[in-house]
Design a protein around this motif. Structure first.
Motif, PDB file in Angstrom:
ATOM      1  N   TYR A 101       0.839  -1.204   0.020  1.00 45.53           N
ATOM      2  CA  TYR A 101      -0.012   0.062   0.077  1.00 45.53           C
ATOM      3  C   TYR A 101       0.962   1.113   0.181  1.00 45.53           C
ATOM      4  O   TYR A 101       0.920   1.917   0.913  1.00 45.53           O
ATOM      5  CB  TYR A 101      -0.855   0.036   1.217  1.00 45.53           C
ATOM      6  CG  TYR A 101      -2.023  -1.171   1.275  1.00 45.53           C
ATOM      7  CD1 TYR A 101      -3.040  -0.994   0.534  1.00 45.53           C
ATOM      8  CD2 TYR A 101      -1.478  -2.391   2.111  1.00 45.53           C
ATOM      9  CE1 TYR A 101      -4.087  -1.974   0.881  1.00 45.53           C
ATOM     10  CE2 TYR A 101      -2.558  -3.123   1.930  1.00 45.53           C
ATOM     11  CZ  TYR A 101      -3.804  -3.459   1.338  1.00 45.53           C
ATOM     12  OH  TYR A 101      -4.688  -4.421   1.412  1.00 45.53           O
ATOM     13  N   PRO A 102       1.758   1.543  -1.038  1.00 47.99           N
ATOM     14  CA  PRO A 102       2.531   2.580  -0.992  1.00 47.99           C
ATOM     15  C   PRO A 102       1.636   3.962  -1.040  1.00 47.99           C
ATOM     16  O   PRO A 102       0.556   4.210  -1.651  1.00 47.99           O
ATOM     17  CB  PRO A 102       3.308   2.551  -2.348  1.00 47.99           C
ATOM     18  CG  PRO A 102       2.487   1.680  -3.455  1.00 47.99           C
ATOM     19  CD  PRO A 102       1.698   0.660  -2.349  1.00 47.99           C
ATOM     20  N   LEU A 103       2.281   4.893  -0.370  1.00 47.72           N
ATOM     21  CA  LEU A 103       1.755   6.204  -0.190  1.00 47.72           C
ATOM     22  C   LEU A 103       1.762   6.899  -1.568  1.00 47.72           C
ATOM     23  O   LEU A 103       2.639   6.992  -2.364  1.00 47.72           O
ATOM     24  CB  LEU A 103       2.519   7.054   0.967  1.00 47.72           C
ATOM     25  CG  LEU A 103       2.546   6.341   2.412  1.00 47.72           C
ATOM     26  CD1 LEU A 103       3.173   7.302   3.412  1.00 47.72           C
ATOM     27  CD2 LEU A 103       1.190   6.076   2.910  1.00 47.72           C
ATOM     28  N   ASP A 104       0.496   7.804  -1.735  1.00 51.09           N
ATOM     29  CA  ASP A 104       0.655   8.823  -2.636  1.00 51.09           C
ATOM     30  C   ASP A 104       1.016  10.236  -2.030  1.00 51.09           C
ATOM     31  O   ASP A 104       1.444  11.010  -2.827  1.00 51.09           O
ATOM     32  CB  ASP A 104      -0.858   8.970  -3.238  1.00 51.09           C
ATOM     33  CG  ASP A 104      -1.124   7.656  -4.030  1.00 51.09           C
ATOM     34  OD1 ASP A 104      -0.348   7.138  -4.783  1.00 51.09           O
ATOM     35  OD2 ASP A 104      -2.165   7.177  -3.779  1.00 51.09           O
ATOM     36  N   GLY A 105       0.838  10.069  -0.876  1.00 51.58           N
ATOM     37  CA  GLY A 105       1.036  11.481  -0.091  1.00 51.58           C
ATOM     38  C   GLY A 105       2.671  11.640  -0.008  1.00 51.58           C
ATOM     39  O   GLY A 105       3.366  10.400   0.107  1.00 51.58           O
ATOM     40  N   GLN A 106       3.091  12.824   0.129  1.00 49.49           N
ATOM     41  CA  GLN A 106       4.433  13.286   0.160  1.00 49.49           C
ATOM     42  C   GLN A 106       4.760  14.050   1.427  1.00 49.49           C
ATOM     43  O   GLN A 106       4.199  14.872   1.802  1.00 49.49           O
ATOM     44  CB  GLN A 106       4.898  13.939  -0.928  1.00 49.49           C
ATOM     45  CG  GLN A 106       4.811  13.395  -2.283  1.00 49.49           C
ATOM     46  CD  GLN A 106       5.272  14.096  -3.509  1.00 49.49           C
ATOM     47  OE1 GLN A 106       6.081  14.788  -3.397  1.00 49.49           O
ATOM     48  NE2 GLN A 106       4.722  13.902  -4.598  1.00 49.49           N
ATOM     49  N   SER A 107       5.973  13.447   2.191  1.00 51.28           N
ATOM     50  CA  SER A 107       6.184  14.043   3.460  1.00 51.28           C
ATOM     51  C   SER A 107       6.630  15.701   3.460  1.00 51.28           C
ATOM     52  O   SER A 107       7.389  16.071   2.240  1.00 51.28           O
ATOM     53  CB  SER A 107       7.398  13.252   4.054  1.00 51.28           C
ATOM     54  OG  SER A 107       7.790  13.982   5.170  1.00 51.28           O
ATOM     55  N   LEU A 108       6.250  16.262   4.316  1.00 47.27           N
ATOM     56  CA  LEU A 108       6.343  17.717   4.330  1.00 47.27           C
ATOM     57  C   LEU A 108       7.247  18.146   5.589  1.00 47.27           C
ATOM     58  O   LEU A 108       7.635  19.301   5.713  1.00 47.27           O
ATOM     59  CB  LEU A 108       5.029  18.532   4.530  1.00 47.27           C
ATOM     60  CG  LEU A 108       3.905  18.343   3.497  1.00 47.27           C
ATOM     61  CD1 LEU A 108       2.640  18.953   4.094  1.00 47.27           C
ATOM     62  CD2 LEU A 108       4.308  19.037   2.216  1.00 47.27           C
ATOM     63  N   VAL A 109       8.176  17.149   5.924  1.00 45.42           N
ATOM     64  CA  VAL A 109       9.086  17.355   7.234  1.00 45.42           C
ATOM     65  C   VAL A 109       9.981  18.543   6.725  1.00 45.42           C
ATOM     66  O   VAL A 109      10.320  19.360   7.613  1.00 45.42           O
ATOM     67  CB  VAL A 109       9.739  16.257   7.479  1.00 45.42           C
ATOM     68  CG1 VAL A 109      10.828  16.396   8.521  1.00 45.42           C
ATOM     69  CG2 VAL A 109       8.685  15.453   8.102  1.00 45.42           C
ATOM     70  N   ALA A 110      10.528  18.213   5.760  1.00 43.85           N
ATOM     71  CA  ALA A 110      11.424  19.426   5.244  1.00 43.85           C
ATOM     72  C   ALA A 110      10.892  20.970   5.161  1.00 43.85           C
ATOM     73  O   ALA A 110      11.726  21.822   5.613  1.00 43.85           O
ATOM     74  CB  ALA A 110      12.178  19.107   3.840  1.00 43.85           C
ATOM     75  N   VAL A 111       9.912  21.025   4.812  1.00 38.66           N
ATOM     76  CA  VAL A 111       9.175  22.184   4.970  1.00 38.66           C
ATOM     77  C   VAL A 111       8.682  22.763   6.081  1.00 38.66           C
ATOM     78  O   VAL A 111       8.859  24.017   6.476  1.00 38.66           O
ATOM     79  CB  VAL A 111       7.699  22.077   3.788  1.00 38.66           C
ATOM     80  CG1 VAL A 111       6.894  23.688   3.792  1.00 38.66           C
ATOM     81  CG2 VAL A 111       7.981  21.571   2.616  1.00 38.66           C
ATOM     82  N   LEU A 112       8.282  21.627   7.056  1.00 40.53           N
ATOM     83  CA  LEU A 112       8.254  22.219   8.538  1.00 40.53           C
ATOM     84  C   LEU A 112       9.310  22.965   9.152  1.00 40.53           C
ATOM     85  O   LEU A 112       9.251  23.977   9.974  1.00 40.53           O
ATOM     86  CB  LEU A 112       7.548  20.933   9.269  1.00 40.53           C
ATOM     87  CG  LEU A 112       6.412  20.360   9.015  1.00 40.53           C
ATOM     88  CD1 LEU A 112       5.951  19.159   9.705  1.00 40.53           C
ATOM     89  CD2 LEU A 112       5.177  21.289   8.850  1.00 40.53           C
ATOM     90  N   ARG A 113      10.593  22.225   8.799  1.00 41.17           N
ATOM     91  CA  ARG A 113      11.700  22.677   9.285  1.00 41.17           C
ATOM     92  C   ARG A 113      12.239  24.219   8.460  1.00 41.17           C
ATOM     93  O   ARG A 113      12.764  24.946   9.155  1.00 41.17           O
ATOM     94  CB  ARG A 113      12.848  21.545   8.940  1.00 41.17           C
ATOM     95  CG  ARG A 113      12.643  20.328   9.756  1.00 41.17           C
ATOM     96  CD  ARG A 113      12.579  20.459  11.144  1.00 41.17           C
ATOM     97  NE  ARG A 113      12.608  18.973  11.458  1.00 41.17           N
ATOM     98  CZ  ARG A 113      12.690  18.655  12.933  1.00 41.17           C
ATOM     99  NH1 ARG A 113      12.384  19.734  13.792  1.00 41.17           N
ATOM    100  NH2 ARG A 113      12.565  17.504  13.305  1.00 41.17           N
ATOM    101  N   ASN A 114      11.974  24.254   7.275  1.00 40.95           N
ATOM    102  CA  ASN A 114      12.281  25.280   6.304  1.00 40.95           C
ATOM    103  C   ASN A 114      11.343  25.566   5.666  1.00 40.95           C
ATOM    104  O   ASN A 114      11.179  25.155   4.323  1.00 40.95           O
ATOM    105  CB  ASN A 114      13.677  24.995   5.740  1.00 40.95           C
ATOM    106  CG  ASN A 114      13.920  26.285   4.952  1.00 40.95           C
ATOM    107  OD1 ASN A 114      13.381  27.301   4.930  1.00 40.95           O
ATOM    108  ND2 ASN A 114      15.132  26.057   4.101  1.00 40.95           N
ATOM    109  N   PRO A 115      10.319  26.665   5.709  1.00 40.55           N
ATOM    110  CA  PRO A 115       9.155  26.936   4.985  1.00 40.55           C
ATOM    111  C   PRO A 115       9.582  27.105   3.424  1.00 40.55           C
ATOM    112  O   PRO A 115       8.746  27.266   2.469  1.00 40.55           O
ATOM    113  CB  PRO A 115       8.729  28.054   5.600  1.00 40.55           C
ATOM    114  CG  PRO A 115       9.059  28.020   7.011  1.00 40.55           C
ATOM    115  CD  PRO A 115      10.398  27.348   7.005  1.00 40.55           C
ATOM    116  N   HIS A 116      10.843  27.661   3.156  1.00 45.13           N
ATOM    117  CA  HIS A 116      11.310  27.957   1.902  1.00 45.13           C
ATOM    118  C   HIS A 116      11.528  26.703   1.118  1.00 45.13           C
ATOM    119  O   HIS A 116      12.071  26.855  -0.222  1.00 45.13           O
ATOM    120  CB  HIS A 116      12.431  29.029   1.928  1.00 45.13           C
ATOM    121  CG  HIS A 116      11.909  30.291   2.630  1.00 45.13           C
ATOM    122  ND1 HIS A 116      11.132  31.112   2.108  1.00 45.13           N
ATOM    123  CD2 HIS A 116      12.548  30.935   3.718  1.00 45.13           C
ATOM    124  CE1 HIS A 116      11.064  32.056   2.974  1.00 45.13           C
ATOM    125  NE2 HIS A 116      11.814  32.014   3.927  1.00 45.13           N
TER     126      HIS A 116
END
Length: 446
Positions: A340-355
Motif C-alpha cells: 500500500y505505497p503512499l501517494d502522499g509526500q512528506s512535508l517534514v523538510a518544509v516544516l523545518r524550512n518553509p522555503h
C-alpha cells in the motif's frame, strides 16, 4: 529526515468540517459581532507555520477522510466513490474503510504510539468498519457525517454518539463534548502515565457543519430532534459562533498540553476536510463544498510544534490532505506497508524550512457535474459540466480568466496529463451516488 525514536513528537490532528479558506482570522477572515472568530488558531498560526496553498483531497467530507486515513488517493477504495457516504452505508459491507488496509493510526500504533479518535468518523459502520478496527485504541464521537449538536441524532433520526462501539448517551453541546474528551485524553497521556510513549490524537470536529446551532441554542434542541434540514436555517452570526466554540475548545486543549508539560514536543496540525458551505468566507476564492474550483478544495493548513517549527512562518508549498499523513508517519518513525505505497509526500523538510519547496502535482475527480482538476505549478486544468478551463492561479485565484483558447497546447497537455493519471485509478463504479443534499443550484455556474 525521519525523527529518531527519542525525538518523536506527540501528534494532534485537528480537522474541522466544512470550514472555508478565509473563515479564520489568520487567513483574512472578518471579525464577528462578538470580536475575533478564531483567536486561538490565529495564535497557533503566528507561533508556527501557515500554508497558503494547502488543499483537501476532495471537496466533500468522507472521500477526504479516506485519503487522510490511508495516505493514498481516495479513489483507490470503493467507499470513497460515494460523495459522501450516506445513510445507505449503515448496513453496508462495502462502503467503508476496510479494516485490513493500513492506516495512519495503525501504522503509528505499530511504531509505538497510543492512538485515539475523538470526533467524526464517517467511514462506515460496525460490525464491518469502525475506528477501533482501523488502528485507533479509543474512539468517542459520531459515526455519521452530520448530527444534531444537542440530540446527537443523525439526519435519519437515529442516535449517533459512540464510545468505542457502544452508543453513548451523553448530554451536552457536541463541540464542547469533543473538546472535553480530547482534554481528558491529553491529561491521561501526561508524562508519568506512560513515560516515553508518544500519542496520536485525531480530533475531528463536526463544526461548523450543519445543523446551524450554537451552544446557546440548547432550548431549541427538543423541537429539532429528527428534523435536521440541510438547506434551512442558519446565518453568518451562528456560523461564526460555531467556529468560535471550536476555537475555544482548542484553546483548552493547548492549555492542558502546556500544564502537563507536553506542549513543547507536540505537533498540532489544523485543517478542514473540504471547502466551506453557504455561510463560509472563501475570499478571494470562488465555489465551495462539492466544487473543484479553489473554494471547494483550498483550505486552511496550520502546523504548530515548538520543538520543531520556527514561529511566524508562511509556506506556499502545494500540498494535499494525504501529505499530512505521510508527514506524520515520517515524524513518527513509521513505514508504509509495501503493498500500500503512499501517494502522499512528506512535508517534514518544509516544516523545518518553509522555503524548502518541492514540485507537487495534484489531481482530483468528482462524480458531481463530471468534475476533474489538475494543479501543476502555477497552472490549473478544470472540467465542469463537460467544459474545460485553464487558469493561471497566482494571477487569477478567482478563476475568472479562462486561458484555454489563448494557450490550447498547454490545455491539451494538462488534459492528457490528468487522463494518464486517471487511467491509473479504478474507474468510478456505476452504482456510486452523490448526496441529494447537494444540487446544481447550490453550485456556482460558469
Amino acid at each position: 529526515m525521519t525523527a529518531t525514536r527519542a525525538q518523536r513528537p506527540n501528534i494532534i490532528f485537528i480537522v474541522a468540517d466544512d470550514l472555508g479558506y478565509a473563515d479564520l482570522g489568520c487567513y483574512g477572515g472578518r471579525n464577528a459581532q462578538f470580536g475575533p472568530v478564531s483567536p486561538v488558531l490565529d495564535r497557533l498560526a503566528a507561533g508556527g507555520l501557515r500554508f497558503t496553498q494547502g488543499y483537501s483531497n476532495s471537496p466533500v467530507c468522507s472521500p477526504t477522510r479516506f485519503a487522510l486515513m490511508t495516505g493514498r488517493y481516495q479513489y483507490r477504495l470503493r467507499g470513497a466513490a460515494e460523495e459522501p457516504i450516506n445513510s445507505k452505508s449503515r448496513y453496508s459491507t462495502a462502503l467503508g474503510l476496510p479494516p485490513e488496509h493500513p492506516t495512519l493510526p495503525s501504522l503509528l500504533r505499530d511504531s509505538g504510539y497510543r492512538t485515539a479518535l475523538v470526533g467524526k468518523w464517517h467511514l462506515g459502520y460496525p460490525p464491518a468498519f469502525g475506528p477501533l478496527r482501523s488502528g485507533y485504541d479509543e474512539f468517542f464521537g459520531p459515526m455519521a457525517g452530520g448530527v444534531d449538536y444537542f440530540t446527537h441524532c443523525a439526519s435519519t433520526g437515529a442516535h449517533d454518539l459512540w464510545a468505542g462501539e457502544a452508543e453513548q448517551a451523553t448530554e451536552g453541546y457536541l463541540t464542547d463534548l469533543l473538546s472535553e474528551r480530547a482534554v481528558d485524553y491529553v491529561q491521561r497521556m501526561a508524562p508519568g502515565a506512560a513515560a516515553g510513549t508518544p500519542f496520536f490524537l485525531s480530533l475531528h470536529y463536526t463544526a461548523p457543519h450543519w445543523p446551524w446551532e450554537t451552544r446557546d441554542d440548547a432550548a431549541l434542541a427538543p423541537s429539532l430532534a429528527g428534523k435536521i434540514v440541510h438547506l434551512d436555517g442558519g446565518n453568518i452570526h451562528t456560523y461564526q459562533r460555531m467556529i468560535h466554540h471550536m476555537d475555544e475548545g482548542i484553546g483548552k486543549l493547548v492549555a492542558t498540553l502546556d500544564a502537563t508539560g507536553q506542549l513543547h514536543n507536540t505537533l498540532i496540525v489544523f485543517t478542514s476536510d473540504n471547502g466551506g458551505e453557504r455561510f463560509s468566507d472563501n475570499w478571494p476564492l470562488v465555489g465551495g463544498k462539492m466544487d473543484l474550483t479553489e473554494g471547494g478544495i483550498r483550505v486552511p493548513w496550520i502546523a504548530y510544534w515548538p520543538a520543531g517549527i520556527a514561529p511566524g512562518g508562511t509556506s506556499a508549498q502545494h500540498c494535499l490532505t494525504m501529505d499530512w499523513t505521510a508527514t506524520m508517519l515520517d515524524l513518527g518513525g513509521a513505514t508504509a506497508a509495501p503493498q500500500y505505497p503512499l501517494d502522499g509526500q512528506s512535508l517534514v523538510a518544509v516544516l523545518r524550512n518553509p522555503h524548502a519547496q518541492f514540485d507537487r502535482t495534484m489531481h482530483w475527480r468528482m462524480n458531481h457535474r463530471g468534475q476533474r482538476a489538475l494543479r501543476d505549478g502555477p497552472w490549473k486544468y478544470l472540467r465542469v459540466d463537460g467544459h474545460d478551463y485553464l487558469f493561471h492561479i497566482p494571477s487569477d485565484e478567482r478563476e475568472r480568466a479562462n486561458l484555454a483558447q489563448q494557450q490550447p497546447e498547454r490545455l491539451l497537455q494538462m488534459r492528457a496529463q490528468w487522463e494518464a493519471w486517471d487511467a491509473t485509478m479504478p474507474p468510478v463504479p456505476a452504482d456510486a451516488t452523490v448526496s441529494l443534499a447537494y444540487t446544481a443550484k447550490d453550485m456556482p455556474q460558469r
